[in-house]
Design an enzyme around this catalytic site. Sequence first.
Site, PDB file in Angstrom:
ATOM      1  N   GLY A  58      34.861  33.467  50.977  1.00  0.00           N
ATOM      2  CA  GLY A  58      33.006  34.205  50.586  1.00  0.00           C
ATOM      3  C   GLY A  58      32.075  34.220  50.235  1.00  0.00           C
ATOM      4  CG  LEU A  59      29.780  36.938  48.647  1.00  0.00           C
ATOM      5  CD1 LEU A  59      29.056  37.961  47.760  1.00  0.00           C
ATOM      6  CD2 LEU A  59      28.726  36.868  49.721  1.00  0.00           C
ATOM      7  NE  ARG A  98      43.953  33.612  41.228  1.00  0.00           N
ATOM      8  CZ  ARG A  98      43.871  34.742  41.831  1.00  0.00           C
ATOM      9  NH1 ARG A  98      44.461  35.439  40.977  1.00  0.00           N
ATOM     10  NH2 ARG A  98      42.850  35.841  43.336  1.00  0.00           N
ATOM     11  CB  SER A 130      49.418  49.628  35.215  1.00  0.00           C
ATOM     12  OG  SER A 130      49.334  48.362  35.417  1.00  0.00           O
ATOM     13  CE1 TYR A 182      30.887  47.146  39.774  1.00  0.00           C
ATOM     14  CE2 TYR A 182      31.109  47.490  42.319  1.00  0.00           C
ATOM     15  CZ  TYR A 182      31.949  46.966  40.449  1.00  0.00           C
ATOM     16  OH  TYR A 182      33.060  45.732  41.446  1.00  0.00           O
ATOM     17  CE  LYS A 195      32.209  41.349  38.912  1.00  0.00           C
ATOM     18  NZ  LYS A 195      31.547  40.045  39.501  1.00  0.00           N
ATOM     19  N   PRO A 197      26.735  45.206  48.824  1.00  0.00           N
ATOM     20  CG  PRO A 197      26.829  47.321  50.071  1.00  0.00           C
ATOM     21  CD  PRO A 197      26.214  46.695  49.027  1.00  0.00           C
ATOM     22  NE  ARG A 248      42.123  41.393  46.383  1.00  0.00           N
ATOM     23  CZ  ARG A 248      41.886  40.954  47.160  1.00  0.00           C
ATOM     24  NH1 ARG A 248      40.600  40.190  48.023  1.00  0.00           N
ATOM     25  NH2 ARG A 248      43.067  39.894  46.576  1.00  0.00           N
TER      26      ARG A 248
HETATM   27  C1  LIG Z   1      32.733  54.132  48.637  1.00  0.00           C
HETATM   28  C2  LIG Z   1      33.137  52.984  49.086  1.00  0.00           C
HETATM   29  C3  LIG Z   1      32.620  51.526  49.385  1.00  0.00           C
HETATM   30  C4  LIG Z   1      33.203  51.034  50.229  1.00  0.00           C
HETATM   31  C5  LIG Z   1      32.939  49.784  49.572  1.00  0.00           C
HETATM   32  C6  LIG Z   1      32.743  48.326  50.125  1.00  0.00           C
HETATM   33  C7  LIG Z   1      32.634  46.905  49.977  1.00  0.00           C
HETATM   34  C8  LIG Z   1      32.147  46.337  48.740  1.00  0.00           C
HETATM   35  C9  LIG Z   1      30.938  46.663  48.378  1.00  0.00           C
HETATM   36  C10 LIG Z   1      30.302  46.965  46.908  1.00  0.00           C
HETATM   37  C11 LIG Z   1      31.066  45.447  46.726  1.00  0.00           C
HETATM   38  C12 LIG Z   1      30.982  45.535  44.762  1.00  0.00           C
HETATM   39  C13 LIG Z   1      31.405  44.825  43.978  1.00  0.00           C
HETATM   40  C14 LIG Z   1      32.791  43.551  44.404  1.00  0.00           C
HETATM   41  C15 LIG Z   1      33.359  42.936  43.501  1.00  0.00           C
HETATM   42  C16 LIG Z   1      34.140  41.976  43.391  1.00  0.00           C
HETATM   43  O1  LIG Z   1      34.629  41.542  42.495  1.00  0.00           O
HETATM   44  S1  LIG Z   1      34.604  41.540  44.795  1.00  0.00           S
HETATM   45  C17 LIG Z   1      36.099  40.699  45.116  1.00  0.00           C
HETATM   46  C18 LIG Z   1      37.205  40.713  45.347  1.00  0.00           C
HETATM   47  N1  LIG Z   1      38.189  39.642  45.080  1.00  0.00           N
HETATM   48  C19 LIG Z   1      39.142  39.617  44.762  1.00  0.00           C
HETATM   49  O2  LIG Z   1      39.693  40.366  43.884  1.00  0.00           O
HETATM   50  C20 LIG Z   1      40.369  38.584  44.759  1.00  0.00           C
HETATM   51  C21 LIG Z   1      40.840  38.547  44.282  1.00  0.00           C
HETATM   52  N2  LIG Z   1      41.622  39.452  43.573  1.00  0.00           N
HETATM   53  C22 LIG Z   1      43.613  39.616  43.648  1.00  0.00           C
HETATM   54  O3  LIG Z   1      44.051  38.070  43.264  1.00  0.00           O
HETATM   55  C23 LIG Z   1      43.588  40.960  43.300  1.00  0.00           C
HETATM   56  O4  LIG Z   1      43.584  41.594  44.084  1.00  0.00           O
HETATM   57  C24 LIG Z   1      44.580  40.576  41.736  1.00  0.00           C
HETATM   58  C25 LIG Z   1      43.184  41.118  41.247  1.00  0.00           C
HETATM   59  C26 LIG Z   1      45.350  41.905  41.589  1.00  0.00           C
HETATM   60  C27 LIG Z   1      44.894  39.972  40.753  1.00  0.00           C
HETATM   61  O5  LIG Z   1      45.876  39.816  41.609  1.00  0.00           O
HETATM   62  P1  LIG Z   1      47.470  39.108  40.504  1.00  0.00           P
HETATM   63  O6  LIG Z   1      47.253  37.819  39.493  1.00  0.00           O
HETATM   64  O7  LIG Z   1      48.678  38.856  41.469  1.00  0.00           O
HETATM   65  O8  LIG Z   1      47.456  40.417  39.979  1.00  0.00           O
HETATM   66  P2  LIG Z   1      49.244  41.699  40.472  1.00  0.00           P
HETATM   67  O9  LIG Z   1      49.280  42.335  41.814  1.00  0.00           O
HETATM   68  O10 LIG Z   1      49.664  40.273  39.782  1.00  0.00           O
HETATM   69  O11 LIG Z   1      48.498  42.792  39.461  1.00  0.00           O
HETATM   70  C28 LIG Z   1      48.126  43.232  38.064  1.00  0.00           C
HETATM   71  C29 LIG Z   1      48.215  44.071  38.221  1.00  0.00           C
HETATM   72  O12 LIG Z   1      47.529  45.200  38.831  1.00  0.00           O
HETATM   73  C30 LIG Z   1      48.387  45.990  39.201  1.00  0.00           C
HETATM   74  N3  LIG Z   1      47.751  46.582  40.808  1.00  0.00           N
HETATM   75  C31 LIG Z   1      47.277  45.214  41.305  1.00  0.00           C
HETATM   76  N4  LIG Z   1      46.823  45.843  42.859  1.00  0.00           N
HETATM   77  C32 LIG Z   1      46.713  47.351  42.719  1.00  0.00           C
HETATM   78  C33 LIG Z   1      46.189  47.967  43.286  1.00  0.00           C
HETATM   79  N5  LIG Z   1      44.805  48.273  44.228  1.00  0.00           N
HETATM   80  N6  LIG Z   1      45.313  49.822  42.887  1.00  0.00           N
HETATM   81  C34 LIG Z   1      46.633  49.196  41.107  1.00  0.00           C
HETATM   82  N7  LIG Z   1      47.241  48.858  40.353  1.00  0.00           N
HETATM   83  C35 LIG Z   1      46.898  47.395  41.030  1.00  0.00           C
HETATM   84  C36 LIG Z   1      49.387  45.469  39.819  1.00  0.00           C
HETATM   85  O13 LIG Z   1      50.888  46.728  40.073  1.00  0.00           O
HETATM   86  C37 LIG Z   1      49.281  44.705  38.558  1.00  0.00           C
HETATM   87  O14 LIG Z   1      49.703  45.975  37.173  1.00  0.00           O
HETATM   88  P3  LIG Z   1      51.483  46.212  36.762  1.00  0.00           P
HETATM   89  O15 LIG Z   1      52.186  44.964  36.108  1.00  0.00           O
HETATM   90  O16 LIG Z   1      52.048  46.853  37.860  1.00  0.00           O
HETATM   91  O17 LIG Z   1      50.934  47.027  35.382  1.00  0.00           O
HETATM   92  N1  LIG Z   2      31.180  40.892  48.437  1.00  0.00           N
HETATM   93  C1  LIG Z   2      30.229  42.141  47.854  1.00  0.00           C
HETATM   94  O1  LIG Z   2      30.599  42.725  48.875  1.00  0.00           O
HETATM   95  C2  LIG Z   2      30.103  41.757  46.560  1.00  0.00           C
HETATM   96  C3  LIG Z   2      31.065  41.092  45.680  1.00  0.00           C
HETATM   97  N2  LIG Z   2      30.297  40.167  44.651  1.00  0.00           N
HETATM   98  C4  LIG Z   2      30.549  39.435  43.505  1.00  0.00           C
HETATM   99  O2  LIG Z   2      30.595  38.834  44.209  1.00  0.00           O
HETATM  100  C5  LIG Z   2      31.555  37.692  43.953  1.00  0.00           C
HETATM  101  C6  LIG Z   2      31.705  37.419  44.797  1.00  0.00           C
HETATM  102  O3  LIG Z   2      32.972  38.231  45.897  1.00  0.00           O
HETATM  103  P1  LIG Z   2      33.660  37.561  47.507  1.00  0.00           P
HETATM  104  O4  LIG Z   2      33.246  36.629  47.747  1.00  0.00           O
HETATM  105  O5  LIG Z   2      33.068  38.720  48.092  1.00  0.00           O
HETATM  106  O6  LIG Z   2      34.174  38.285  47.159  1.00  0.00           O
HETATM  107  P2  LIG Z   2      36.543  36.475  47.259  1.00  0.00           P
HETATM  108  O7  LIG Z   2      37.277  37.777  47.015  1.00  0.00           O
HETATM  109  O8  LIG Z   2      36.218  35.991  48.413  1.00  0.00           O
HETATM  110  O9  LIG Z   2      36.041  35.909  45.657  1.00  0.00           O
HETATM  111  C7  LIG Z   2      37.000  35.759  44.945  1.00  0.00           C
HETATM  112  C8  LIG Z   2      37.310  34.317  44.433  1.00  0.00           C
HETATM  113  O10 LIG Z   2      37.418  34.139  42.511  1.00  0.00           O
HETATM  114  C9  LIG Z   2      38.783  33.825  42.744  1.00  0.00           C
HETATM  115  N3  LIG Z   2      39.079  34.200  41.802  1.00  0.00           N
HETATM  116  C10 LIG Z   2      40.119  35.449  41.024  1.00  0.00           C
HETATM  117  N4  LIG Z   2      41.095  35.242  40.375  1.00  0.00           N
HETATM  118  C11 LIG Z   2      40.828  33.771  39.983  1.00  0.00           C
HETATM  119  C12 LIG Z   2      41.481  33.514  38.621  1.00  0.00           C
HETATM  120  N5  LIG Z   2      41.738  34.076  37.882  1.00  0.00           N
HETATM  121  N6  LIG Z   2      41.408  32.473  38.258  1.00  0.00           N
HETATM  122  C13 LIG Z   2      40.216  31.691  39.829  1.00  0.00           C
HETATM  123  N7  LIG Z   2      39.716  31.994  40.534  1.00  0.00           N
HETATM  124  C14 LIG Z   2      40.065  33.268  41.184  1.00  0.00           C
HETATM  125  C15 LIG Z   2      39.163  33.986  44.382  1.00  0.00           C
HETATM  126  O11 LIG Z   2      40.297  32.335  44.625  1.00  0.00           O
HETATM  127  P3  LIG Z   2      41.685  32.192  44.495  1.00  0.00           P
HETATM  128  O12 LIG Z   2      42.496  33.802  44.887  1.00  0.00           O
HETATM  129  O13 LIG Z   2      42.115  31.239  45.017  1.00  0.00           O
HETATM  130  O14 LIG Z   2      42.124  32.277  43.075  1.00  0.00           O
HETATM  131  C16 LIG Z   2      38.189  34.237  45.201  1.00  0.00           C
HETATM  132  O15 LIG Z   2      37.611  32.552  45.857  1.00  0.00           O
HETATM  133  C17 LIG Z   2      32.694  38.439  43.106  1.00  0.00           C
HETATM  134  O16 LIG Z   2      32.055  38.098  41.501  1.00  0.00           O
HETATM  135  C18 LIG Z   2      32.373  39.586  43.007  1.00  0.00           C
HETATM  136  O17 LIG Z   2      32.331  40.463  42.324  1.00  0.00           O
HETATM  137  C19 LIG Z   2      29.498  41.617  43.799  1.00  0.00           C
HETATM  138  C20 LIG Z   2      28.988  42.449  44.417  1.00  0.00           C
HETATM  139  C21 LIG Z   2      29.446  42.910  45.836  1.00  0.00           C
END
Ligand SMILES: CCCCC/C=C\C/C=C\C/C=C\C=C\C(=O)SCCNC(=O)CCNC(=O)[C@H](O)C(C)(C)COP(=O)(O)OP(=O)(O)OC[C@H]1O[C@@H](n2cnc3c(N)ncnc32)[C@H](O)[C@@H]1OP(=O)(O)O
Ligand SMILES: NC(=O)C1=CN([C@@H]2O[C@H](COP(=O)(O)OP(=O)(O)OC[C@H]3O[C@@H](n4cnc5c(N)ncnc54)[C@H](OP(=O)(O)O)[C@@H]3O)[C@@H](O)[C@H]2O)C=CC1
Length: 330
Positions: A65-66, A86, A152, A194, A209, A237, A246
């Site tokens: 991603g970014l 990771r 949770s 946000y 955040k 976005p 997600r």
């Molecule tokens: C109006 C709508 C607008 C549309 C918007 C569209 C676009 C975006 C626009 C703007 C974006 C703005 C901000 C963006 C911010 C971001 O941060 S985006 C980056 C997102 N990237 C990631 O999340 C990458 C990494 N993520 C992950 O690895 C996983 O998703 C996770 C965060 C869950 C961590 O993984 P892991 O450590 O493996 O966790 P678990 O799967 O074990 O889960 C831990 C607990 O969380 C519960 N859980 C997981 N998913 C959900 C879910 N969807 N809903 C509810 N709960 C969830 C899971 O059950 C575990 O809890 P329990 O143990 O079961 O109690």
């Molecule tokens: N895309 C968008 O519209 C927006 C994004 N953002 C922000 O931009 C940044 C990048 O997001 P984006 O590129 O969209 O999403 P991605 O999901 O591609 O990026 C998230 C990164 O975080 C890493 N990561 C997640 N959990 C861990 C962990 N426990 N330890 C180390 N690394 C971890 C992931 O790698 P791995 O799975 O290998 O751990 C992944 O490379 C984030 O801070 C997000 O909040 C903010 C606003 C809007």
Amino acid sequence: TCQVHFESSNWKSLSIKRLTDSRLHGSTGLRSGSQANFFPPLEDAMLPSGSFNNRMALITGGGTGLGRAMTATLSQLGAQCIIASRKLDVLQRTAEEISSQTGNKVHAVQCDVRDPQAVSQCVDQIEALTGLPDVIINNAAGNFVCPSERLSPNAWKTITDIVLNGTAFVTLELGKRLIQNQKGASFLAITTIYAESGSGFVVPSASAKAGVEALYKSLAAEWGRYGHRFNIIQPGPIRTKGAFSRLDPTGAFEKAMIDRIPTGRLGTPAEIANLAAYVSSNYASWMSGAVIRFDGGEYVSLAGEFNELRSVTPDQWKLLEAMIRKTKGS
Ligand SMILES: CCCCC/C=C\C/C=C\C/C=C\C=C\C(=O)SCCNC(=O)CCNC(=O)[C@H](O)C(C)(C)COP(=O)(O)OP(=O)(O)OC[C@H]1O[C@@H](n2cnc3c(N)ncnc32)[C@H](O)[C@@H]1OP(=O)(O)O
Ligand SMILES: NC(=O)C1=CN([C@@H]2O[C@H](COP(=O)(O)OP(=O)(O)OC[C@H]3O[C@@H](n4cnc5c(N)ncnc54)[C@H](OP(=O)(O)O)[C@@H]3O)[C@@H](O)[C@H]2O)C=CC1
């Protein structure tokens, strides 16, 4: 094209049939989103080539991603990059792809930022590979949309651990070692619009955040004396698999999102990469404690309570103005 029907002279009963993006907006000739033509994204690196020669940059979450886009730009500008997260296989693939394109080494280091011991070992590895970095970008994050009543404790903990604690562990570990070595550095945190307003349905992310922003503003004040700058970019976005899968898994909200962005389009990874490179470069050496919103105008568009009036056509305005002017007294 005027669709106003006067059922009474009362504002509330004024029925304005909203025109969809497939129809002309009054006499302006603009289609919804067509203003994007005024704001074409430039994809090439903005800074002079070599701007990051002899500089080391750590980008957390740099494999996707970014973070990946920021790594590509810094590497193209001469930096030696370290990407950490990771999934080592993802990191290694990205590192090889970028290195082969830019000719500059990109190192992949596995690290779960939630674990302070892992972070400390990751920094040991970085010191051995490149020495302490000059540029640190805290970009790693976790997020998903979820009604708060369904969260949770572990869901809350997972997001806040990655975003707030992870950023703090990386920043403090590197900060302490940089201070010991009397080395300056630029720290950048990627937050979100946000973080400032709060937002329902992403409450752990919004809370964490906001904490990151407080951390970075505080350290900007405290650690300038050690040669450290701290800045924040709040992206709007930008399409990435990680975020969109997600936050809008069905794609149902994308059109409404684009419609509310005054520049009529999503941002691109290359655009935020250019901004991050500038903020992290010596061209920005006087910038610290800054919070830069980079969202095509989405935040102000969401904030102003009269902004919906964008859908009123010029012909409708004539009628509205006549009604308003006719009103005498209160
Ligand atoms: C109006 C709508 C607008 C549309 C918007 C569209 C676009 C975006 C626009 C703007 C974006 C703005 C901000 C963006 C911010 C971001 O941060 S985006 C980056 C997102 N990237 C990631 O999340 C990458 C990494 N993520 C992950 O690895 C996983 O998703 C996770 C965060 C869950 C961590 O993984 P892991 O450590 O493996 O966790 P678990 O799967 O074990 O889960 C831990 C607990 O969380 C519960 N859980 C997981 N998913 C959900 C879910 N969807 N809903 C509810 N709960 C969830 C899971 O059950 C575990 O809890 P329990 O143990 O079961 O109690
Ligand atoms: N895309 C968008 O519209 C927006 C994004 N953002 C922000 O931009 C940044 C990048 O997001 P984006 O590129 O969209 O999403 P991605 O999901 O591609 O990026 C998230 C990164 O975080 C890493 N990561 C997640 N959990 C861990 C962990 N426990 N330890 C180390 N690394 C971890 C992931 O790698 P791995 O799975 O290998 O751990 C992944 O490379 C984030 O801070 C997000 O909040 C903010 C606003 C809007």
